[in-house]
Scaffold this active site. Structure first.
Site, PDB file in Angstrom:
ATOM      1  N   LYS B  78      -3.900 -33.726  -3.374  1.00 16.95           N
ATOM      2  CA  LYS B  78      -4.787 -34.869  -2.936  1.00 16.95           C
ATOM      3  C   LYS B  78      -4.166 -35.430  -1.498  1.00 16.95           C
ATOM      4  CE  LYS B  78      -6.816 -39.389  -4.262  1.00 16.95           C
ATOM      5  NZ  LYS B  78      -7.231 -40.332  -5.350  1.00 16.95           N
ATOM      6  N   SER B 153     -11.391 -41.234  -6.974  1.00 16.32           N
ATOM      7  CA  SER B 153     -11.114 -40.939  -5.717  1.00 16.32           C
ATOM      8  C   SER B 153     -10.316 -39.390  -5.584  1.00 16.32           C
ATOM      9  CB  SER B 153     -10.266 -41.995  -4.795  1.00 16.32           C
ATOM     10  OG  SER B 153      -8.972 -42.055  -5.429  1.00 16.32           O
ATOM     11  N   SER B 177      -9.107 -42.962 -10.754  1.00 17.69           N
ATOM     12  CA  SER B 177      -9.383 -41.878  -9.721  1.00 17.69           C
ATOM     13  C   SER B 177      -9.032 -40.675 -10.227  1.00 17.69           C
ATOM     14  CB  SER B 177      -8.717 -42.351  -8.399  1.00 17.69           C
ATOM     15  OG  SER B 177      -9.373 -43.673  -7.979  1.00 17.69           O
TER      16      SER B 177
END
Lengths: 62, 463
Positions: B78, B153, B177
């Site tokens: 990420k 996210s 997330s």
């Protein structure tokens, strides 16, 4: 046009104005206000938060 | 399309010298080339680095010096995880040209385990809000239907793992997330116990709620990835200084003897989930019962209470992190991020502190409820993924999320796929454990996966 309570609160907090966003930001503020209100209930004065110190003992020197 | 491998399968074949890490990596890069133009999962593909990592893994394989089950496994991070010499943007114009000097602890640990890094993955801007269409890169799309949302996210990780572009990846989880994208993309994703995996070198959102963790196709793969990232890190003040358990030790034990609590009011009344989600949970409980588990209902405070405390804490802490930039570079943020944080100063210091006090009570309540239980079960998400253009912006209390309660309490929580809804998109449930009892959570999740056939179906675009 009269200033809304939301706009006056934002101005009092030193926030810039959001001329095009007032309606949608008001929705967020309502959510935050509701969250805050739900947390303001009665609680014992001594109730601790999660953020407390837990210090490690210092090494002793001879 | 070339075949798909789970991490466990690939590791076994690499160990037997039947699968080349170089060929596996090339397979993933080819798939990225074919599918990512529709998925937007990657912000940056680090092909040269990946091939170098893969060749090094292959050399270790040939010389009998493999480092473990993650050696030669293609992964990606990420884009809020710092990567030395490799751009780390948080999917934001503010950090468009940011190149960190050092790896985050988790990136370093996975690299030391021999993983092959394929690149950096899309996220909601600074791990908040989304999907956004006004950032330097578009939002990731759901491989099960690219008109639909991945959740966030850790949106790019969800899309990349579901489509088989990588075998696993990192996520971060402040209010859901990791588990959100795992739920909507049909994956396994775990938010471990607060303090188990280091947050050092990961761009912060809310210091007391932030967690790092992995997403993968199966629960077993999640366990392998978490093993590679867990452990004490003196650089992270929240890091737990304790031995790391064997995450896969209990995988084969099945559900027999597990004591399971169902937080039924979370998914039936506090935020009524869709029929497909509810059916998935009912069916899962039947599987557990038939395997010899003991199942009973538990009652906690309303999910709204957990969300009220969690969102006030998150919003206030995130504002404290972003205040300087919000004051100096307001218009460089995307609209969603600005909208969510710009008004945080309206939260009073007293209200923030009441939330932190309430949090302690909620932690105590959940610990008491779990005293004679091993795991809790509820939904991970209310329904299948909505269309990416129809994601509601607010309503954090009217429709409280299922994941925030376990950020508030810091307990380990795993999302697993429980099938597919009427729209053909995945549905899921959440398995929650006691602090540092990830092995038990994985045990339950693995037992469920083994009893069902959901892991045999990949998104149509990827087959």
């Amino acid at each position: 046009m009269a200033e809304t309570s939301f706009e006056s609160r934002a101005r009092a907090a030193g926030l810039r104005s959001f001329p095009n966003d007032t309606a949608k930001l008001e929705a967020l503020v309502k959510d935050l206000d509701r969250a805050a209100a739900s947390l303001r209930g009665p609680r014992h004065y001594a109730q601790e938060p999660t953020t407390v110190f837990r210090l490690q003992p210092a090494a002793t020197s001879r | 399309m070339p075949p798909y491998f789970t991490i466990a399968e690939a590791a076994s074949q690499i160990a037997a010298k039947k699968l080349s890490p170089v060929e596996l990596t090339r397979m993933c890069l080819d798939r990225i080339g074919k599918l990512d133009p529709e998925l937007y999962a990657f912000l940056l593909v680090t092909e040269d680095r990946a091939m170098a990592d893969a060749r090094a893994a292959e050399a270790r394989m040939m010389s009998g010096a493999l480092k473990g089950k993650l050696d030669g496994i293609p992964i990606a991070h990420k884009d809020i995880y710092n990567t030395a010499g490799i751009r780390t943007t948080a999917h934001s114009k503010l950090l468009e040209d940011n190149v960190p000097d050092t790896d985050s602890t988790v990136v370093r640990k996975w690299a030391e385990s021999g993983t092959v890094m394929l690149g950096k993955l899309a996220t909601h801007e600074f791990a908040l809000g989304g999907p956004s269409f006004d950032l330097p890169w578009p939002p990731a799309r759901n491989p099960w239907n690219t008109d639909h949302f991945t959740a966030g996210s850790s949106s790019g990780t969800g899309a990349a793992v579901a489509a088989g572009l990588v075998l696993g990846g990192t996520g971060s989880d402040t209010g859901g997330s990791i588990r959100g994208p795992a739920a909507l993309c049909g994956l396994a994703g775990i938010k471990p116990t607060y303090g188990l995996a280091s947050r050092w070198g990961v761009l912060p959102l809310s210091f007391t709620l932030d967690h790092t963790g992995p997403l993968a196709w199966t629960v077993e793969d999640c366990a392998l990835l978490l093993q590679g990232m867990a452990g004490y890190d003196p650089a992270d003040p929240a890091s737990a200084n304790r031995p790391v358990a064997d995450m896969t030790a209990d995988l084969s034990k099945g559900a027999k003897g597990l004591r399971i609590g169902v937080i039924r009011h979370f998914h039936e009344t506090d935020h009524p989930a869709s029929p497909a989600v509810l059916k998935g949970i009912v069916d899962a409980l039947d599987i557990f019962r038939n395997d010899g588990a003991e199942v009973r209902d538990v009652t906690l405070s309303s999910m709204t209470d957990y969300n009220a405390a969690g969102w006030l804490i998150l919003t206030t802490e995130a504002y404290a992190v972003h205040e300087p930039w919000l004051k100096s570079r307001f218009n460089d943020y995307g609209e969603l991020f600005r909208d969510r944080l710009a008004l945080a100063p309206l939260i009073s210091a007293s209200d923030y502190f009441q939330a932190v006090r309430r949090r302690r009570l909620l932690c105590a309540e959940m610990a008491a409820a779990m005293a004679d239980l091993d795991i809790l079960i509820t939904a991970s998400a209310p329904a299948e993924a909505p269309k990416i253009t129809e994601v509601p912006k607010w309503a954090m209390l009217e429709k409280p999320n299922f994941t925030m309660p376990f950020n508030v309490t810091g307990l380990p929580a795993l999302s697993v796929c429980t099938g597919y809804g009427a729209g053909g998109l995945p549905v899921s449930m959440q398995i929650v454990g006691k602090p540092f009892q990830e092995a038990t959570v994985f045990r339950a999740g693995h037992a469920y996966e083994q009893a069902t056939g959901w892991r045999k179906t990949r998104p149509a675009m990827a087959t």
